[in-house]
Every structure is written in C-alpha cells, then in structure tokens.
Design a protein around this motif. Structure first.
Motif, PDB file in Angstrom:
ATOM      1  N   SER A 241       0.813  -1.205   0.000  1.00  0.00           N
ATOM      2  CA  SER A 241       0.000   0.000   0.000  1.00  0.00           C
ATOM      3  C   SER A 241       0.852   1.262   0.000  1.00  0.00           C
ATOM      4  CB  SER A 241      -0.911  -0.005   1.226  1.00  0.00           C
ATOM      5  OG  SER A 241      -1.479   1.255   1.455  1.00  0.00           O
ATOM      6  N   GLY A 242       0.258   2.333  -0.546  1.00  0.00           N
ATOM      7  CA  GLY A 242       0.950   3.602  -0.602  1.00  0.00           C
ATOM      8  C   GLY A 242       1.248   4.219   0.747  1.00  0.00           C
ATOM      9  N   THR A 243       0.637   3.726   1.818  1.00  0.00           N
ATOM     10  CA  THR A 243       0.965   4.245   3.148  1.00  0.00           C
ATOM     11  C   THR A 243       2.414   3.941   3.527  1.00  0.00           C
ATOM     12  OG1 THR A 243       0.092   2.227   4.164  1.00  0.00           O
ATOM     13  CG2 THR A 243      -1.393   4.121   4.010  1.00  0.00           C
ATOM     14  N   TYR A 244       3.023   2.959   2.845  1.00  0.00           N
ATOM     15  CA  TYR A 244       4.417   2.618   3.128  1.00  0.00           C
ATOM     16  C   TYR A 244       5.390   3.362   2.211  1.00  0.00           C
ATOM     17  CZ  TYR A 244       2.111  -1.057   5.735  1.00  0.00           C
ATOM     18  OH  TYR A 244       1.302  -1.735   6.615  1.00  0.00           O
ATOM     19  N   VAL A 245       4.863   4.220   1.355  1.00  0.00           N
ATOM     20  CA  VAL A 245       5.681   5.069   0.492  1.00  0.00           C
ATOM     21  C   VAL A 245       5.702   6.471   1.093  1.00  0.00           C
ATOM     22  CG1 VAL A 245       6.003   5.966  -1.832  1.00  0.00           C
ATOM     23  CG2 VAL A 245       4.953   3.717  -1.508  1.00  0.00           C
ATOM     24  N   GLN A 246       6.863   7.045   1.254  1.00  0.00           N
ATOM     25  CA  GLN A 246       6.950   8.410   1.767  1.00  0.00           C
ATOM     26  C   GLN A 246       6.762   9.384   0.610  1.00  0.00           C
ATOM     27  OE1 GLN A 246      10.704   9.734   3.455  1.00  0.00           O
ATOM     28  NE2 GLN A 246       9.630  10.997   4.956  1.00  0.00           N
ATOM     29  N   LEU A 247       5.736  10.226   0.703  1.00  0.00           N
ATOM     30  CA  LEU A 247       5.448  11.210  -0.326  1.00  0.00           C
ATOM     31  C   LEU A 247       6.067  12.549   0.068  1.00  0.00           C
ATOM     32  CD1 LEU A 247       4.058  11.960  -2.954  1.00  0.00           C
ATOM     33  CD2 LEU A 247       1.944  12.344  -1.664  1.00  0.00           C
ATOM     34  N   LEU A 248       6.888  13.081  -0.817  1.00  0.00           N
ATOM     35  CA  LEU A 248       7.576  14.345  -0.591  1.00  0.00           C
ATOM     36  C   LEU A 248       7.184  15.343  -1.674  1.00  0.00           C
ATOM     37  CD1 LEU A 248      11.189  12.860  -0.204  1.00  0.00           C
ATOM     38  CD2 LEU A 248       9.597  13.291   1.657  1.00  0.00           C
TER      39      LEU A 248
ATOM     40  N   ILE B 171      10.364  17.664   0.936  1.00  0.00           N
ATOM     41  CA  ILE B 171       9.786  17.923   2.249  1.00  0.00           C
ATOM     42  C   ILE B 171       8.657  16.915   2.469  1.00  0.00           C
ATOM     43  CG2 ILE B 171       8.610  19.600   3.713  1.00  0.00           C
ATOM     44  CD1 ILE B 171       9.827  21.809   2.016  1.00  0.00           C
ATOM     45  N   PRO B 172       8.653  16.150   3.558  1.00  0.00           N
ATOM     46  CA  PRO B 172       7.560  15.207   3.809  1.00  0.00           C
ATOM     47  C   PRO B 172       6.203  15.905   3.796  1.00  0.00           C
ATOM     48  CG  PRO B 172       9.379  14.823   5.332  1.00  0.00           C
ATOM     49  CD  PRO B 172       9.698  16.096   4.604  1.00  0.00           C
ATOM     50  N   ASN B 173       5.222  15.292   3.119  1.00  0.00           N
ATOM     51  CA  ASN B 173       3.939  15.959   2.933  1.00  0.00           C
ATOM     52  C   ASN B 173       2.830  14.923   2.791  1.00  0.00           C
ATOM     53  OD1 ASN B 173       2.100  18.032   2.595  1.00  0.00           O
ATOM     54  ND2 ASN B 173       3.118  18.932   0.831  1.00  0.00           N
TER      55      ASN B 173
ATOM     56  N   ALA C 141      -3.986  11.645   3.259  1.00  0.00           N
ATOM     57  CA  ALA C 141      -3.537  10.484   2.498  1.00  0.00           C
ATOM     58  C   ALA C 141      -4.578   9.933   1.519  1.00  0.00           C
ATOM     59  CB  ALA C 141      -3.065   9.390   3.450  1.00  0.00           C
ATOM     60  N   PRO C 142      -5.860   9.742   1.898  1.00  0.00           N
ATOM     61  CA  PRO C 142      -6.790   9.077   0.973  1.00  0.00           C
ATOM     62  C   PRO C 142      -6.979   9.792  -0.358  1.00  0.00           C
ATOM     63  CG  PRO C 142      -7.679   9.063   3.201  1.00  0.00           C
ATOM     64  CD  PRO C 142      -6.479   9.957   3.214  1.00  0.00           C
ATOM     65  N   TYR C 143      -6.895  11.120  -0.381  1.00  0.00           N
ATOM     66  CA  TYR C 143      -7.165  11.869  -1.608  1.00  0.00           C
ATOM     67  C   TYR C 143      -5.965  12.677  -2.081  1.00  0.00           C
ATOM     68  CZ  TYR C 143     -11.802  10.669   0.044  1.00  0.00           C
ATOM     69  OH  TYR C 143     -12.892   9.967   0.500  1.00  0.00           O
ATOM     70  N   SER C 144      -4.794  12.396  -1.520  1.00  0.00           N
ATOM     71  CA  SER C 144      -3.611  13.217  -1.810  1.00  0.00           C
ATOM     72  C   SER C 144      -3.186  13.140  -3.269  1.00  0.00           C
ATOM     73  CB  SER C 144      -2.443  12.793  -0.911  1.00  0.00           C
ATOM     74  OG  SER C 144      -2.107  11.430  -1.130  1.00  0.00           O
ATOM     75  N   LEU C 145      -3.453  12.036  -3.951  1.00  0.00           N
ATOM     76  CA  LEU C 145      -3.050  11.914  -5.352  1.00  0.00           C
ATOM     77  C   LEU C 145      -3.794  12.897  -6.242  1.00  0.00           C
ATOM     78  CD1 LEU C 145      -2.777   8.039  -5.745  1.00  0.00           C
ATOM     79  CD2 LEU C 145      -0.975   9.685  -5.239  1.00  0.00           C
ATOM     80  N   GLY C 146      -4.933  13.405  -5.763  1.00  0.00           N
ATOM     81  CA  GLY C 146      -5.678  14.400  -6.515  1.00  0.00           C
ATOM     82  C   GLY C 146      -5.404  15.820  -6.078  1.00  0.00           C
ATOM     83  N   TYR C 147      -4.499  15.999  -5.114  1.00  0.00           N
ATOM     84  CA  TYR C 147      -4.211  17.335  -4.588  1.00  0.00           C
ATOM     85  C   TYR C 147      -3.059  18.035  -5.306  1.00  0.00           C
ATOM     86  CZ  TYR C 147      -7.179  16.232  -0.548  1.00  0.00           C
ATOM     87  OH  TYR C 147      -8.236  15.906   0.265  1.00  0.00           O
ATOM     88  N   ILE C 148      -2.365  17.330  -6.209  1.00  0.00           N
ATOM     89  CA  ILE C 148      -1.248  17.916  -6.939  1.00  0.00           C
ATOM     90  C   ILE C 148      -1.606  17.924  -8.420  1.00  0.00           C
ATOM     91  CG2 ILE C 148       1.200  17.762  -7.499  1.00  0.00           C
ATOM     92  CD1 ILE C 148       1.647  16.323  -4.880  1.00  0.00           C
ATOM     93  N   PRO C 149      -1.972  19.067  -8.986  1.00  0.00           N
ATOM     94  CA  PRO C 149      -2.336  19.125 -10.409  1.00  0.00           C
ATOM     95  C   PRO C 149      -1.146  18.763 -11.305  1.00  0.00           C
ATOM     96  CG  PRO C 149      -3.105  21.078  -9.237  1.00  0.00           C
ATOM     97  CD  PRO C 149      -2.177  20.358  -8.310  1.00  0.00           C
ATOM     98  N   GLY C 150      -1.418  18.005 -12.352  1.00  0.00           N
ATOM     99  CA  GLY C 150      -0.364  17.596 -13.265  1.00  0.00           C
ATOM    100  C   GLY C 150       0.399  18.746 -13.897  1.00  0.00           C
ATOM    101  N   PRO C 151      -0.287  19.806 -14.388  1.00  0.00           N
ATOM    102  CA  PRO C 151       0.432  20.905 -15.022  1.00  0.00           C
ATOM    103  C   PRO C 151       1.338  21.690 -14.074  1.00  0.00           C
ATOM    104  CG  PRO C 151      -1.847  20.861 -15.769  1.00  0.00           C
ATOM    105  CD  PRO C 151      -1.741  19.887 -14.630  1.00  0.00           C
TER     106      PRO C 151
ATOM    107  N   SER D  34       8.197  23.823   7.428  1.00  0.00           N
ATOM    108  CA  SER D  34       6.927  23.623   6.729  1.00  0.00           C
ATOM    109  C   SER D  34       5.822  23.381   7.744  1.00  0.00           C
ATOM    110  CB  SER D  34       7.007  22.444   5.753  1.00  0.00           C
ATOM    111  OG  SER D  34       7.056  21.209   6.441  1.00  0.00           O
ATOM    112  N   GLY D  35       4.604  23.663   7.323  1.00  0.00           N
ATOM    113  CA  GLY D  35       3.450  23.441   8.183  1.00  0.00           C
ATOM    114  C   GLY D  35       2.205  23.253   7.339  1.00  0.00           C
ATOM    115  N   SER D  36       1.207  22.569   7.885  1.00  0.00           N
ATOM    116  CA  SER D  36      -0.044  22.348   7.165  1.00  0.00           C
ATOM    117  C   SER D  36      -1.200  22.255   8.146  1.00  0.00           C
ATOM    118  CB  SER D  36       0.029  21.072   6.319  1.00  0.00           C
ATOM    119  OG  SER D  36       0.168  19.918   7.137  1.00  0.00           O
TER     120      SER D  36
END
Length: 656
Positions: free
Chosen positions: A108-115, A119-121, A127-137, A307-309
């Motif tokens: 599962s992607g939970t074992y992949v560190q997304l940066l 910067i860890p993010n 996590a569940p919808y993060s793949l849609g939070y970064i626009p391709g362009p 960084s902060g969120s």
C-alpha cells in the motif's frame, strides 16, 4: 464559508502577496535538485526530451518522470501521472468516494513516503485523496526511489519515496494554461506564469480548478460510478537566488467537495432517504527553505527547512459521520560538505509534530556518509535516531551500494529499515463506505519493516541505438505491522497488530529500445508475492495483483510536430477477502492512447483511457440494499468505469 467565497478570498490574498502570476517553464528549469547520493546540483537544466533516463546513472534504483513524460497522457493530477510508469500502480480504493491509492513493491501507498520538493507531505488525513491534490500541469518532475531511501527526509519510507518537484519561479519567464474536458463531463483549468522582480527576486502563482458535476451509472446498480467533484487550488511561490544564499517559500490553499452515493431515481426501498456520500476537505500549506553556501569548492552548505499544514475534513457515509483536524509542523537543519572527491558527509537534526487524533512529537538526528571511487564504486551509509513521545526512541540504519565495472553494466544493492505511526481512521476512512463494523484494537504498535533490494542495469549499443535493460528484486519484511483484517468476519474490518509473518517479494524486468528514428518501445513485467498472517494462517494479501505487464510506445516523427503515445497494461488476478462472492478475481487489460499536435506556443491533445472498456461489473456488494448488513463498496480490484475519451489544449508563452 462556501466554495465561491473560499476561492475569492484566497485569490485576493495570493494576488496581494505575489503581485504577479507564476509558474515555471515546462521545457526547462533552474533549481536545486537533491539526489539520493547526497550530492546537490545547482543550476540544473532539465530538458523536455521524450526518452527514458538510463538506469546506469545515479546511486539509487530510481525512476525519473520528467516534463516530457508528463505530456504523454492527460496527467490531470499526480495519480494519473503514473500511467506510463511500470513501478507504481494506481487503483481506486472503493467504488463510491473516488479515493485513489498507489502501490509500490506490492504494498500500500501508506508505506511510500510522499515528498514535495524533498519535504515530507500529505500524511494522515490527507492520504486518501492526496493523489488528486497535486495538479499535473504544476509538476516539473517526479522521482520514484524504490527500496530504502536516504535518511535525510526521515524514518517513514519503507518501500520507497516519491518526490514531486513543482515548477519554479526562477525559471525562464513565461505564462501558460491547460484546459481539459472528457466524456464524463469533467472540466479542468490550470493557469500560471512567473515574473522576475529584479536580479534576485522572482515570484509565481499557480491556479487549478476542477469540476465534475454529472453523475454516471454505467452498470445500473443505482450508485454513481464516480462522485461529483468540485475543487479549487492556488499556490504562490517566491524565490531569492544569489551566489551564496538561496531562499524559497510558498503558500498553498485547497478546498474540495465530493458528492456520491445513490442516484435520485434509485433510492433504496428500505429507507426514506438515499444512501449519500458527502466529503469536504480543506487544506492549507506553507514552506520556507533557506540554504547558505559558505565553501563552493567543497559544496559546503547549511540549510534550514520549515513547513506546516492545516487539514480539515468533514465526511458523511450514509448515516456514518467522520471528521478530522490535523495540524503538522516540520523543521530540519542540515549541513553538507565534500571533504574531497571521494568523501562527503551530510548531517542534521529534525523535528516533526502532529496534532491529530493524538499528539506526537518526534525530534531526530542523522548522519550520512558517502564514499566514491570515481565511477566504479559508490557506497552510502546513513543512520538516524529519533524519539517519539509515544513510542520512545528508535534507530533507522540504511545503506546503498553501486558498482559500475564498465559503462555497460551497473549493479546496485540497498538495505534499510523504516518506521511508521498509524492514524487508522484518517488513512482508511473510505472503508466507512460499507456496513462493516469498524474494530480498532488498543495499543497499536508503531509499524517497523526491513527492506532489501538488488538490481542490475545494462546499456548495450546495438547499431547506433542503445538497448536499456533493468532487472530488480525487492524483499520487504515486517517486524511490526498494522493488519487490516477483512477476512475473519465479512461484516467487520479489524485493525490489529500483526501476529506472525508478513512480507512482500517483488521481481521486475524492463527493456527500452528505440526501434527506429522517433519510435521508442518499453516493455516491463513484474511479479509480486505478498502475504500476511490472518487468524494464525499465512495467506495471500487480498486485492493485490499477482503480476503486471506494461508496454508503452511513443512515436514522434520528423520535426516533432506530432506525438503518438500508447500504453497497454496487463494486470494479473488476485484473492478477494473471504465473503459471499467469488474467492478470486481474474486478470484484465487496459489500453490508453493519446495524440498531440504541437504548434509554436500551444498544443492540442486528444486521447482515451481504458479504451478496452474492461471494468469491474459489480464493484458494490448489495447495492440494492445499502442500509442492510451486506452492503460494501470497498471490494474494488479494477476499473469502475469503461472507456473515457478526452481533449485538451496547452498554451505556453516563453520569455515574455
């Protein structure tokens, strides 16, 4: 605050902060690129040449997805950017919310560190919808590092890291736009430009708008195949670049609303109201990076990263409500230097704080040493020590080795440990789209795993063209793991500590060859064997494909005014969780294709996804009785919709 007020307020704030539109050039960029072997390259120019990057280069066994690769498909977001990548799988987590999840090395992607920009993010609630939070362009490039990664970015990576580099404000001045529409009624718009404010200062503003307001029900089960989605995102970036000091900062805001469930004409006769899904996510991020170079001859520098969120989620799954508020703060102070051409050192301290379902503060310290014997041999060893106020102290050792006896062959090996803190419901709230009882044990362990990897890359000259070959094997074994048990009881999902063995074996072979001028073909085959212990029995992990075959072809003839891309996926079958359905699912194929016509300042593209039309016919169990005990929208193993066709236009003006 409603959606329009959110977009209006955030737009005004960012316009006042930046006073200019911005986005970096898709064709080139000048930036600091942090490499796995600890080297830091300044003023790197990344050209949008459409080719695979040779696996004989670099210390780690990594995939580089550059700006040219991102143009080979629609790439509306990060999740859709892996269409042509053989290592990363992207699937829907359920058939109701549109949540996507990635898999790397069979896990599962939970074992992949997304940066993002190293910067860890996007941890926890994102996590569940993060793949849609970064626009391709918005993306300049993506680096996928498999296996043990550098200790610089923390202890969380178990199967690898995915780092996204955004387009930079200090790139060649330009403005661009990307408009997209598909046959499901999805509309996307991206706008951006950057501006130099002097010799040192530059700024950029990136905007994204996404709307899907039509519901479709291809299989006639009364549920929308995909949720309606309304999303707006804005990011303002700033950069100051001088000979000895580099500063970068950004602020980003996002609001997204998802609406799915039963359609109006198919309400359940068992209820006076339809089964509806309503999810709102609101997220704000900021980061600042400072680097001071005090000895350029030895690449000696000191850097401070902050960084902060803030992330807020409100979700409704039928009659189940879920909400989350997460605040994260991260700081890292690091020092790097090259003693000479053979020896280099990176060391630093870090602090991560999560204010969430429980508070966790984790300070840490690390050191990483690299030895290079020219191009022949590179050895990198790293060790970090962290202390969690919940789990106590723990150490993370990692090591990489690269041996290149010639320009033709490169051998690599890696070993490393990783740890992870679970935020169970935040990371798995899509499982609420079912009638299953949620059972969460007390005193869940911090997850802990070892990863071992070996690979061999060959670059063989055949005629005047190179055949690139790569073979790899990775083994991940867990000492402690969160077990998501959906087998013991078909009416419950049990989150518990692993008792017994759990591991993943992954074998992959890949070949790339330019058959003739302008035409490149890549073929990949991967085999996975993932097992965990359920109820005292070692069993195949459910909803995990046994194999994957991938063939990608690109043809860009003549002067490069036309580009044709096609990708064929062959996905193997796997095991279903125990229940009143078939025990296994069969393999399936997917075909994606795209054609692009380039002009001087713009291009137009059109294509199709899942052209073969293969989809899971009944992804929702007991869809006719959503309030009954058997309802389950989480038994998804394949596409939930048939073929989708799209058209888009990209506009780019350089050197305004």
């Amino acid at each position: 605050m409603d959606f329009r007020r959110f977009i209006g307020s955030l737009t005004a704030l960012l316009l006042m902060a930046s006073s200019a539109y911005g986005q970096s050039n898709a064709e080139s960029d000048s930036s600091n690129v942090q490499m796995l072997d600890g080297e830091q390259l300044q003023e790197v120019r990344v050209s949008a040449q459409a080719h695979r990057h040779a696996k004989t280069k670099g210390l780690g066994n990594a995939d580089f997805i550059g700006s040219a690769d991102l143009l080979r498909a629609a790439c509306c977001n990060l999740g859709e950017s892996f269409t042509t990548n053989p290592s990363v799988d992207v699937n829907y987590a359920d058939a109701a919310t549109g949540a996507q999840q990635i898999k790397l090395l069979g896990l599962s992607g939970t074992y992949v560190q997304l940066l993002t920009e190293n910067i860890p993010n996007y941890r926890g609630a994102a996590a569940p919808y993060s793949l849609g939070y970064i626009p391709g362009p918005w993306m300049q490039s993506i680096q996928v590092s498999k296996g043990a990664s550098s200790v610089k970015n923390g202890y969380e990576s178990m199967t690898g890291q995915i780092n996204v580099e955004f387009k930079k404000p200090q790139a060649t001045p330009f403005a661009d736009a990307n408009l997209f529409y598909n046959t499901k009624g999805k509309l996307e718009a991206n706008l951006g430009a950057n501006l130099r404010l002097g010799n040192r200062w530059s700024t950029a503003l990136l905007g994204h708008y996404e709307l899907l307001d039509k519901a479709h029900d291809e299989n006639g089960d009364g549920f929308a195949d995909m949720p309606k989605v309304h999303q707006g995102t804005l990011m303002s970036r700033w950069a100051w670049v001088s000979d000895n000091y580099i500063f970068q900062a950004a602020v980003k805001g996002l609001k997204e609303h998802r609406e799915g469930g039963q359609l109006g004409s198919h309400h359940s006769p068992m209820a006076s109201n339809p089964y509806l899904i309503d999810i709102t996510n609101e997220r704000y991020e900021a980061f600042a990076k400072n680097a001071y170079i005090f000895d350029s001859e030895h690449a000696a520098n000191i850097a401070l990263i902050l960084s902060g969120s803030l992330h807020h989620e409100n979700a409704l799954y039928g009659n189940k409500q879920y909400s989350a508020d997460q605040r994260n703060g991260y700081a890292s102070l690091l020092f790097e230097t090259d003693f000479d051409e053979h020896h280099s050192l990176s060391t630093g301290i870090s602090m991560n704080h999560d204010y969430f379902d429980f508070d966790e503060t984790t300070p840490g310290v690390y050191a990483q040493y690299t030895f290079k014997a020219g191009e022949l041999l590179t050895i990198m060893g790293g060790l970090r020590w962290d202390h969690s106020n919940i789990y106590g102290s723990f150490t993370t050792p990692r090591m990489h080795l690269k041996y290149s006896p010639s320009d033709i062959v490169t051998l690599r090996g890696s070993i490393g440990k990783g740890y992870r803190t679970n935020h169970v419901m935040a990371e798995h709230n899509y499982l609420l789209a079912s009638s299953r009882q949620i059972i969460i044990d007390d005193d869940l362990d911090q997850e802990e795993a070892w990863n071992y990897g070996v690979s061999a890359a060959l670059s063989i000259l055949i005629g005047n063209r190179k055949l690139e070959l790569n073979a790899e094997y990775y083994y991940t074994t867990f000492l402690h793991q969160l077990l998501v048990d959906m087998d013991s009881n078909p009416h419950a999902v049990h989150f518990t500590n692993l008792v017994g063995d759990s591991y993943s074996h992954t074998w992959q072979a890949e070949a790339t060859y330019p058959l003739f001028e302008g035409f490149t073909l890549t073929a990949t085959y991967r085999r996975t064997n993932v097992k965990s212990t359920y109820g005292g029995v070692l069993r195949e992990k459910p909803l995990t494909n046994k194999y994957k075959g991938l063939v990608t072809a690109q043809y860009k003839p003549g002067l490069g005014k036309w580009q044709f891309d096609a990708t064929l996926q062959l996905n193997g079958g796997g095991r279903m969780p125990d229940g009143d359905w078939d025990s296994r699912y069969k393999g399936y194929e997917q075909l994606n294709a795209q054609v692009t016509r380039f002009f001087r300042h713009w291009s137009i593209y059109a294509g199709g996804e899942n052209i073969t039309g293969r989809r899971q016919k009944h992804p929702i169990i007991a869809a006719d009785a959503p309030w009954g005990p058997d309802f389950d929208a989480t038994m998804v193993w394949g596409p939930v919709h048939s073929a989708v066709y799209y058209i888009g236009i990209r506009v780019n003006w350089e050197k305004l």
